[in-house]
Design an enzyme around this catalytic site. Structure first.
Site, PDB file in Angstrom:
ATOM      1  N   ASN A  83      28.505  49.593  50.202  1.00  0.00           N
ATOM      2  CA  ASN A  83      29.265  49.634  48.951  1.00  0.00           C
ATOM      3  C   ASN A  83      28.495  50.419  47.893  1.00  0.00           C
ATOM      4  O   ASN A  83      27.262  50.346  47.813  1.00  0.00           O
ATOM      5  CB  ASN A  83      29.655  48.233  48.461  1.00  0.00           C
ATOM      6  CG  ASN A  83      28.498  47.271  48.336  1.00  0.00           C
ATOM      7  OD1 ASN A  83      27.517  47.392  49.054  1.00  0.00           O
ATOM      8  ND2 ASN A  83      28.612  46.327  47.436  1.00  0.00           N
ATOM      9  N   GLU A  85      28.673  50.937  43.891  1.00  0.00           N
ATOM     10  CA  GLU A  85      29.311  50.455  42.660  1.00  0.00           C
ATOM     11  C   GLU A  85      29.179  51.469  41.534  1.00  0.00           C
ATOM     12  O   GLU A  85      28.422  52.440  41.623  1.00  0.00           O
ATOM     13  CB  GLU A  85      28.706  49.104  42.270  1.00  0.00           C
ATOM     14  CG  GLU A  85      28.974  48.062  43.348  1.00  0.00           C
ATOM     15  CD  GLU A  85      28.547  46.659  42.953  1.00  0.00           C
ATOM     16  OE1 GLU A  85      27.792  46.498  41.976  1.00  0.00           O
ATOM     17  OE2 GLU A  85      28.981  45.725  43.654  1.00  0.00           O
ATOM     18  N   CYS A  94      34.140  50.274  48.514  1.00  0.00           N
ATOM     19  CA  CYS A  94      33.635  49.301  49.484  1.00  0.00           C
ATOM     20  C   CYS A  94      32.951  50.001  50.656  1.00  0.00           C
ATOM     21  O   CYS A  94      33.263  51.155  50.990  1.00  0.00           O
ATOM     22  CB  CYS A  94      34.776  48.468  50.054  1.00  0.00           C
ATOM     23  SG  CYS A  94      35.582  47.415  48.858  1.00  0.00           S
ATOM     24  N   GLU A  96      33.378  49.549  53.795  1.00  0.00           N
ATOM     25  CA  GLU A  96      34.305  49.920  54.880  1.00  0.00           C
ATOM     26  C   GLU A  96      34.883  51.309  54.646  1.00  0.00           C
ATOM     27  O   GLU A  96      34.958  52.133  55.552  1.00  0.00           O
ATOM     28  CB  GLU A  96      35.465  48.917  54.955  1.00  0.00           C
ATOM     29  CG  GLU A  96      35.060  47.501  55.307  1.00  0.00           C
ATOM     30  CD  GLU A  96      34.801  46.639  54.084  1.00  0.00           C
ATOM     31  OE1 GLU A  96      34.139  47.118  53.140  1.00  0.00           O
ATOM     32  OE2 GLU A  96      35.247  45.491  54.073  1.00  0.00           O
ATOM     33  N   CYS A 125      38.893  44.049  51.869  1.00  0.00           N
ATOM     34  CA  CYS A 125      39.858  43.874  50.776  1.00  0.00           C
ATOM     35  C   CYS A 125      41.168  44.608  51.111  1.00  0.00           C
ATOM     36  O   CYS A 125      41.243  45.349  52.098  1.00  0.00           O
ATOM     37  CB  CYS A 125      39.267  44.399  49.470  1.00  0.00           C
ATOM     38  SG  CYS A 125      39.219  46.205  49.384  1.00  0.00           S
ATOM     39  N   CYS A 128      40.889  48.413  51.579  1.00  0.00           N
ATOM     40  CA  CYS A 128      40.243  48.796  52.847  1.00  0.00           C
ATOM     41  C   CYS A 128      41.168  48.546  54.024  1.00  0.00           C
ATOM     42  O   CYS A 128      41.208  49.328  54.973  1.00  0.00           O
ATOM     43  CB  CYS A 128      38.937  48.029  53.026  1.00  0.00           C
ATOM     44  SG  CYS A 128      37.673  48.569  51.872  1.00  0.00           S
TER      45      CYS A 128
HETATM   46  N1  THU Z   1      32.839  44.815  48.896  1.00  0.00           N
HETATM   47  C1  THU Z   1      32.760  45.595  50.022  1.00  0.00           C
HETATM   48  O1  THU Z   1      32.037  46.583  50.068  1.00  0.00           O
HETATM   49  N2  THU Z   1      33.511  45.230  51.092  1.00  0.00           N
HETATM   50  C2  THU Z   1      34.256  44.098  51.180  1.00  0.00           C
HETATM   51  O2  THU Z   1      34.880  43.848  52.209  1.00  0.00           O
HETATM   52  C3  THU Z   1      34.275  43.178  50.043  1.00  0.00           C
HETATM   53  C4  THU Z   1      33.736  43.697  48.774  1.00  0.00           C
HETATM   54  C5  THU Z   1      31.986  45.148  47.751  1.00  0.00           C
HETATM   55  C6  THU Z   1      32.682  45.728  46.565  1.00  0.00           C
HETATM   56  C7  THU Z   1      31.724  45.339  45.461  1.00  0.00           C
HETATM   57  O3  THU Z   1      30.695  46.311  45.380  1.00  0.00           O
HETATM   58  C8  THU Z   1      31.103  44.031  45.924  1.00  0.00           C
HETATM   59  O4  THU Z   1      31.338  43.974  47.310  1.00  0.00           O
HETATM   60  C9  THU Z   1      31.658  42.806  45.245  1.00  0.00           C
HETATM   61  O5  THU Z   1      33.018  42.724  45.373  1.00  0.00           O
END
Ligand code: THU
Length: 157
Positions: A83, A85, A94, A96, A125, A128
């Site tokens: 991920n 941010e 994300c 994925e 999510c 994704c």
């Molecule tokens: N996140 C992912 O990378 N994948 C998921 O399946 C769930 C959420 C990340 C997004 C964000 O950076 C952090 O997790 C909190 O939501």
């Protein structure tokens, strides 16, 4: 001095490249076995390991929630993502999607399975899932946590 730096850079590149692109035996033509995935277990474990390593590279200063993903493409290559941010949180991507987009950018359009690893077992999510669904509802989704447990689903689920 320059030569030493170059050598270090090359070595780091080779090591990182190896982590990013772990060769994986292609699955049998029918894809994964139905649960319990006896024959696909080594593949699940490899994907989970690659995703776990990718999670270490997460850029998550806002949520502090590190996620790693690894997708097995039809060619047998594994592509990873973490991920990433952003201060404008909606721009966060994300793990994925980073993995899938990287794979597509490398020329892949068929996917067998994707593993996602985080501290707790977290399902992909909605965004994704939509991206995964674009490439097939039968893609297996391996959801794992850092304490080693994992479960297999499919995008259809
Ligand atoms: N996140 C992912 O990378 N994948 C998921 O399946 C769930 C959420 C990340 C997004 C964000 O950076 C952090 O997790 C909190 O939501």
């Amino acid at each position: 001095m320059k030569r030493v730096e170059l050598a270090h850079g090359l070595l780091a590149g080779v090591v990182l490249g190896a982590i990013r692109l772990v060769k994986c035996t292609p699955l049998h033509p029918g894809g994964f076995d139905p649960v319990p995935p006896r024959r696909s277990r080594p593949v699940c474990q490899r994907l989970e390991k690659a995703a776990r390593q990718a999670a270490r590279k997460a850029y998550a200063p806002y949520s502090r929630f590190r996620v790693g993903a690894a997708v097995l493409a039809g060619s047998g290559e594994i592509y990873t993502g973490c991920n990433v941010e952003n201060a404008s949180y909606g721009l966060t991507v994300c793990a994925e999607r980073v993995a899938i987009f990287g794979a597509v950018a490398a020329g892949e359009q068929k996917f067998e399975a994707l593993a996602v690893v985080s501290e707790t077992q977290t399902a992909p999510c909605g965004a994704c899932r939509q991206v995964l669904a674009e490439f097939g509802l039968d893609i297996k989704v391996i959801i794992a946590d850092l304490a080693n447990g994992w479960e297999v689903y499919s995008v259809r689920d």
